[in-house]
Design an enzyme around this catalytic site. Structure first.
Site, PDB file in Angstrom:
ATOM      1  N   LYS A   1       0.863  -1.179   0.000  1.00  0.00           N
ATOM      2  CA  LYS A   1       0.000   0.000   0.000  1.00  0.00           C
ATOM      3  C   LYS A   1       0.903   1.235   0.000  1.00  0.00           C
ATOM      4  O   LYS A   1       1.670   1.457   0.944  1.00  0.00           O
ATOM      5  CB  LYS A   1      -0.917   0.007   1.211  1.00  0.00           C
ATOM      6  CG  LYS A   1      -1.849   1.209   1.275  1.00  0.00           C
ATOM      7  CD  LYS A   1      -2.739   1.120   2.511  1.00  0.00           C
ATOM      8  CE  LYS A   1      -3.667   2.316   2.620  1.00  0.00           C
ATOM      9  NZ  LYS A   1      -4.524   2.231   3.820  1.00  0.00           N
TER      10      LYS A   1
ATOM     11  N   LYS B   1      -2.451  -1.477  -3.850  1.00  0.00           N
ATOM     12  CA  LYS B   1      -3.206  -0.226  -3.716  1.00  0.00           C
ATOM     13  C   LYS B   1      -2.244   0.963  -3.784  1.00  0.00           C
ATOM     14  O   LYS B   1      -1.261   0.965  -3.034  1.00  0.00           O
ATOM     15  CB  LYS B   1      -3.956  -0.228  -2.377  1.00  0.00           C
ATOM     16  CG  LYS B   1      -4.828   0.979  -2.117  1.00  0.00           C
ATOM     17  CD  LYS B   1      -5.514   0.862  -0.755  1.00  0.00           C
ATOM     18  CE  LYS B   1      -6.406   2.084  -0.511  1.00  0.00           C
ATOM     19  NZ  LYS B   1      -7.073   2.019   0.805  1.00  0.00           N
TER      20      LYS B   1
END
Length: 329
Positions: free
Chosen positions: A201, A254
């Site tokens: 992330k 992400k």
């Protein structure tokens, strides 16, 4: 053989022909729809920076879930907006937390059995300071405490799984949190609950609209000391490898579109189920272009999702899930 013996356009002549030789496919079952659950009843508050996305009370969220199930969507990813926040993120792990309560309501509704219920595991929506962990401050200096945060995250994962989450999805980026969650789940008799780790992330500008949706903007500083530097591909592979070693069953990338190379590299290296999150900024900038008439909505939406799928994602978390499922039929 070269032209004229080889003519690549032969297989592009008709839609039926193109469909027959298509290499990458999208299905509604590969789409995950995020929902933002808030207190109250009859609440359906549109998020100004995310057209068509709402903060929903549980009764309204049930309606969205029913519509998603009818469209054949694969699952939901649940985020909570608590009525109150504190420094220990109590609402994240309380038995009567907003997501825990929503999960129980969803599980009572048999029309939702086809949906996989994923619960985001993080503290930022529940802390008064908006960071994803426990904060220690000394004047202007602050530190996000890793190990004490991990204890709360493991407690949160266990609470969500007990409430009915089919999958827990840690998005905090604290070191060691997957192992702690696996241990907590197993100790609670929840050894069959999978962990979907947001393993890579990145600290990204594309999260901006989400912070409005989840009311989770940091009150000071930023998240660069725990979310990844966007310049680092090799580090992302190490993060994934470590999370898998700690017991993650699946991984999530992400953001998606600015990091398609990360998805592709991970797909080549790791033989586990892998998803990608088309985050709020990706969604909002496309919606802004649609509103201006600069892009054809359906084609651009489907092309963006197909690109993520082609890069190697097995499933996609996207705010376009319902619209895309209607197109896919």
């Amino acid at each position: 053989m070269n032209f004229p013996v080889t003519r690549m356009r032969r297989l592009r002549r008709t839609e039926a022909m193109r469909s027959l030789v298509r290499e990458t496919h999208l299905t509604p079952g590969a789409l995950i729809y995020p929902l933002f659950i808030c207190p109250g009843e009859g609440v359906r508050k549109e998020i100004s920076s995310m057209p068509g996305v709402f903060n929903l009370s549980i009764d309204e969220a049930v309606k969205e879930a029913e519509a998603s199930a009818a469209l054949g969507i694969g699952g939901l990813l649940l985020f909570g907006l608590p009525a109150e926040k504190d420094e220990q993120a109590t609402g994240a792990w309380a038995d009567d937390g907003i997501v825990q309560t929503a999960l129980r309501a969803f599980k009572k509704n048999r029309t939702l059995d086809s949906l996989v219920m994923m619960a985001d595991v993080c503290l930022c929506e529940y802390t008064s300071h908006g960071h994803c962990g426990v904060v220690v401050r000394d004047g202007d200096h602050y530190d996000i405490q890793n190990d004490s945060s991990v204890k709360l995250l493991a407690k949160t994962a266990s609470s969500l799984a007990k409430a009915g989450a089919d999958i827990v999805a840690p998005s905090d980026m604290m070191d060691g949190r997957v192992a702690a969650m696996r241990e907590a789940l197993d100790a609670a008799g929840l050894e069959m609950t999978p962990v979907l780790s947001y393993a890579s992330k990145f600290a990204s500008a594309f999260y901006g609209p989400f912070r409005e949706a989840a009311d989770s903007a940091p009150q000071f500083g930023d998240r660069r000391s725990y979310q990844m530097d966007g310049a680092n591909l090799r580090e992302a592979m190490r993060e994934i490898e470590l999370d898998l070693a700690e017991g993650a069953d699946m991984v999530l990338m992400k953001p998606a579109m600015p990091y398609l190379d990360v998805i592709s590299e991970a797909r080549q290296r790791f033989d586990v189920p892998m998803g990608a999150y088309q985050v709020s900024g990706e969604y909002s900038m496309l919606c802004a272009a649609f509103a201006k008439g600069w892009l054809e909505p359906q084609r651009a939406m489907m092309e963006s999702l197909l690109g993520i799928r082609r890069a190697g994602a097995d499933f996609i978390v996207t705010y376009f899930a319902k619209d895309a499922a209607k197109v896919l039929g």
